[in-house]
Design a protein around this motif. Structure first.
Motif, mmCIF file in Angstrom:
data_model
loop_
_atom_site.group_PDB
_atom_site.id
_atom_site.type_symbol
_atom_site.label_atom_id
_atom_site.label_comp_id
_atom_site.label_asym_id
_atom_site.label_seq_id
_atom_site.Cartn_x
_atom_site.Cartn_y
_atom_site.Cartn_z
ATOM 1 N N SER A 29 0.820 -1.210 0.000
ATOM 2 C CA SER A 29 0.000 0.000 0.000
ATOM 3 C C SER A 29 0.856 1.262 0.000
ATOM 4 C CB SER A 29 -0.929 0.001 1.217
ATOM 5 O OG SER A 29 -1.806 -1.107 1.186
ATOM 6 N N GLU A 30 1.990 1.243 0.733
ATOM 7 C CA GLU A 30 2.866 2.422 0.789
ATOM 8 C C GLU A 30 3.428 2.742 -0.590
ATOM 9 O OE1 GLU A 30 3.134 -0.229 2.634
ATOM 10 O OE2 GLU A 30 2.799 0.361 4.730
ATOM 11 N N VAL A 31 3.866 1.726 -1.311
ATOM 12 C CA VAL A 31 4.425 1.943 -2.650
ATOM 13 C C VAL A 31 3.333 2.426 -3.604
ATOM 14 C CG1 VAL A 31 5.575 0.838 -4.602
ATOM 15 C CG2 VAL A 31 6.218 0.226 -2.261
ATOM 16 N N ALA A 32 2.138 1.842 -3.493
ATOM 17 C CA ALA A 32 1.041 2.257 -4.365
ATOM 18 C C ALA A 32 0.690 3.723 -4.148
ATOM 19 C CB ALA A 32 -0.178 1.375 -4.107
ATOM 20 N N ARG A 33 0.773 4.194 -2.891
ATOM 21 C CA ARG A 33 0.481 5.607 -2.619
ATOM 22 C C ARG A 33 1.583 6.504 -3.186
ATOM 23 N NH1 ARG A 33 -1.055 7.664 3.360
ATOM 24 N NH2 ARG A 33 -3.036 6.716 2.705
ATOM 25 N N GLU A 34 2.830 6.111 -3.012
ATOM 26 C CA GLU A 34 3.953 6.919 -3.506
ATOM 27 C C GLU A 34 3.932 7.047 -5.020
ATOM 28 O OE1 GLU A 34 7.431 5.059 -2.053
ATOM 29 O OE2 GLU A 34 7.081 5.572 0.058
ATOM 30 N N GLN A 35 3.568 5.979 -5.715
ATOM 31 C CA GLN A 35 3.653 5.945 -7.180
ATOM 32 C C GLN A 35 2.307 6.177 -7.854
ATOM 33 O OE1 GLN A 35 5.379 2.136 -8.156
ATOM 34 N NE2 GLN A 35 7.357 2.624 -7.214
ATOM 35 N N ARG A 87 -5.849 9.156 -12.641
ATOM 36 C CA ARG A 87 -4.931 8.139 -13.179
ATOM 37 C C ARG A 87 -5.531 6.738 -13.025
ATOM 38 N NH1 ARG A 87 0.899 7.531 -13.599
ATOM 39 N NH2 ARG A 87 1.556 5.424 -13.052
ATOM 40 N N LEU A 88 -6.084 6.455 -11.856
ATOM 41 C CA LEU A 88 -6.671 5.133 -11.644
ATOM 42 C C LEU A 88 -7.926 4.939 -12.487
ATOM 43 C CD1 LEU A 88 -6.273 4.664 -7.778
ATOM 44 C CD2 LEU A 88 -4.643 4.206 -9.621
ATOM 45 N N ALA A 89 -8.657 6.021 -12.726
ATOM 46 C CA ALA A 89 -9.885 5.917 -13.511
ATOM 47 C C ALA A 89 -9.608 5.651 -14.986
ATOM 48 C CB ALA A 89 -10.707 7.198 -13.351
ATOM 49 N N ALA A 120 -3.507 -1.051 -6.875
ATOM 50 C CA ALA A 120 -4.030 0.063 -6.070
ATOM 51 C C ALA A 120 -5.000 -0.508 -5.035
ATOM 52 C CB ALA A 120 -4.732 1.085 -6.952
ATOM 53 N N ASP A 121 -5.227 0.235 -3.979
ATOM 54 C CA ASP A 121 -6.207 -0.153 -2.963
ATOM 55 C C ASP A 121 -6.858 1.099 -2.385
ATOM 56 O OD1 ASP A 121 -4.356 0.883 -1.127
ATOM 57 O OD2 ASP A 121 -3.443 -1.081 -0.791
ATOM 58 N N ARG A 122 -7.599 0.946 -1.294
ATOM 59 C CA ARG A 122 -8.366 2.071 -0.730
ATOM 60 C C ARG A 122 -7.474 3.174 -0.191
ATOM 61 N NH1 ARG A 122 -11.312 -0.107 4.618
ATOM 62 N NH2 ARG A 122 -11.949 2.094 4.636
ATOM 63 N N TYR A 123 -6.203 2.886 0.063
ATOM 64 C CA TYR A 123 -5.293 3.877 0.642
ATOM 65 C C TYR A 123 -4.460 4.626 -0.416
ATOM 66 C CZ TYR A 123 -6.292 0.721 4.529
ATOM 67 O OH TYR A 123 -6.917 -0.070 5.460
ATOM 68 N N THR A 124 -4.545 4.210 -1.660
ATOM 69 C CA THR A 124 -3.642 4.749 -2.687
ATOM 70 C C THR A 124 -3.814 6.251 -2.870
ATOM 71 O OG1 THR A 124 -3.603 2.625 -3.850
ATOM 72 C CG2 THR A 124 -2.947 4.574 -5.099
#
Length: 434
Positions: A29-35, A87-89, A120-124
């Motif tokens: 989750s940390e990496v997904a948020r950073e990137q 971006r996720l959309a 990605a997850d709910r924290y991204t």
């Protein structure tokens, strides 16, 4: 040379592994948020029935984190300018990770197209939300193209398809050629002679090229079954190829520099030896060290590069490597032009011209093929450069072999080598034999 080879061994064997087509790792989750989405892998699908399989070790945790896998078709740099949610959309396909295994069929591709997978997850995209100290999600992602029967069982991406068969045919050609020519070559090496060292270096470089092809074949044979292969074999293939490259460069530069520096001298008390000229040796070592450094730099310049010995250069190291080969070709052209333009002997002039053909083919095939590959589709560029360079350098070696072994040129020219040809192995007390 020994220190350079040791550096090549260490750098190649301990270099970061490339992303395979069976990918294992952790969704973080940390990496997904950073990137703004954790990059997982890239794959080029072609035709119908492409497949992505994602397996999880802890599906309840994935449900709690609202984990999902996002698939982007031809993702470009334009996405970097979008906000996280935008971006996720933009993902073409979204896989909600709620089960232990998910199978996602890829839409039909009219032409080979690169797809990238992001996690990605709910924290991204929730910068203000604290990420709980959950364990990371272990995953395995398998990517398949269709095989000849139309079943999604082919691990090779579109830009890699066909390389396995090419290395098989190349090894078959090496085997047949060795069966025919190994005995005459062995006899020539046993007899010695003025060009003995040249023939040894040529034979060593050719053996290293064969070893590289064998390692690549073993790696790809296993890769075709599990999508992982033998990464060590892929690294060894690149290592053998690099050693072959620097060996040939050292030999060719030593030859040309030796010829240049020996011209205008009076008859030597003994023939020029491999290390008898400090100036020619310094030029050769300088060229070898420069190429070795660039080859090592190239290995680290693109973390997504698969185990191929040649690439359609996009990195700075690759561009500098091509520039070095062009510069060396121009240097050799200048040296050989000076020699040929003042040479009165037709026999020796033909010798130098044939040698120039072999040199230019060796040095210029890679830059020319990279230039030609621009007109091909993206998925064809890598194969055009890889297959073309291997074949061209093999032809270059054949030209040099014929030059130094042919009775019409080798024996007559080598008899004059005490004043004009370097890298000779004869001694004053042996000169009467030739």
């Amino acid at each position: 040379m020994s220190y350079l080879i040791a550096a090549l061994v260490a750098a190649v064997l301990w270099s970061p592994e490339a992303f395979g087509k069976t990918v294992t790792g952790l969704f973080k989750s940390e990496v997904a948020r950073e990137q703004n989405g954790q990059f997982i892998t890239k794959f080029m699908y072609q035709g119908d029935h492409g497949l992505l399989v994602c397996r999880l070790d802890n599906s309840p945790l994935a449900v709690e984190k609202e984990s999902r896998l996002l698939l982007y078709q031809d993702m470009d740099e334009g996405l970097d300018n979008l906000s996280c949610s935008e971006r996720l959309a933009r993902a073409q396909l979204t896989i909600s990770l709620s089960q232990e295994e998910h199978n996602q069929t890829i839409p039909r591709q009219s032409s080979p197209t690169a797809w990238q997978a992001l996690y990605a997850d709910r924290y991204t995209c929730q910068d203000g939300m604290e990420i709980p100290s959950h364990a990371d999600l272990s995953f395995t992602v398998l990517l398949f193209n269709t095989d000849s029967a139309g079943n999604p069982l082919e691990h090779f991406s579109a830009e890699e398809a066909g390389l396995h068969s090419f290395y098989f045919l190349l090894l078959l050609a090496y085997f047949v050629a060795s069966c025919i020519y190994i005995q005459p070559l062995h006899q020539a090496l046993r007899k010695g002679g003025p060009m003995h060292t040249v023939l040894k270096v040529l034979s060593t470089a050719l053996a290293l090229q064969g070893g590289s092809a064998l390692c690549n074949y073993i790696h790809l044979a296993r890769y075709s079954r599990d999508g992982v292969g033998f990464p060590l074999m892929g690294s060894l293939a690149e290592f053998w190829d690099m050693v072959s490259q620097v060996s040939m460069l050292y030999m060719l530069l030593s030859l040309c520099m030796g010829w240049t520096l020996s011209r205008g001298r009076k008859t030597q008390s003994r023939p020029l030896q491999w290390d008898s000229s400090p100036a020619s040796r310094a030029v050769a070592v300088g060229g070898v060290v420069t190429q070795g450094v660039l080859l090592l730099w190239e290995q680290y310049s693109d973390s997504e590069t698969e185990h191929h010995s040649y690439h359609a250069q996009r990195s700075l190291a690759g561009i500098l490597l091509i520039a070095l080969r062009v510069i060396l070709a121009l240097l050799l052209a200048s040296v050989l032009y000076q020699i040929i333009s003042t040479e009165r002997s037709t026999l020796k002039r033909d010798f130098y011209l044939t040698f120039a053909k072999g040199c230019f083919l060796w040095f210029l095939c890679h830059p020319v093929l990279v230039l030609i590959s621009v007109v091909f589709n993206e998925y064809q560029k890598e194969k055009v450069v890889t297959i073309g360079v291997i074949l061209c350098q093999a032809i270059s070696m054949v030209i040099l072999y014929q030059l130094f072994l042919s009775r019409s040129l080798y024996w007559e020219v080598s008899s004059l080598s005490s004043v004009s040809l370097p890298l000779t192995m004869s001694r004053a007390n042996q000169r009467g034999r030739y």
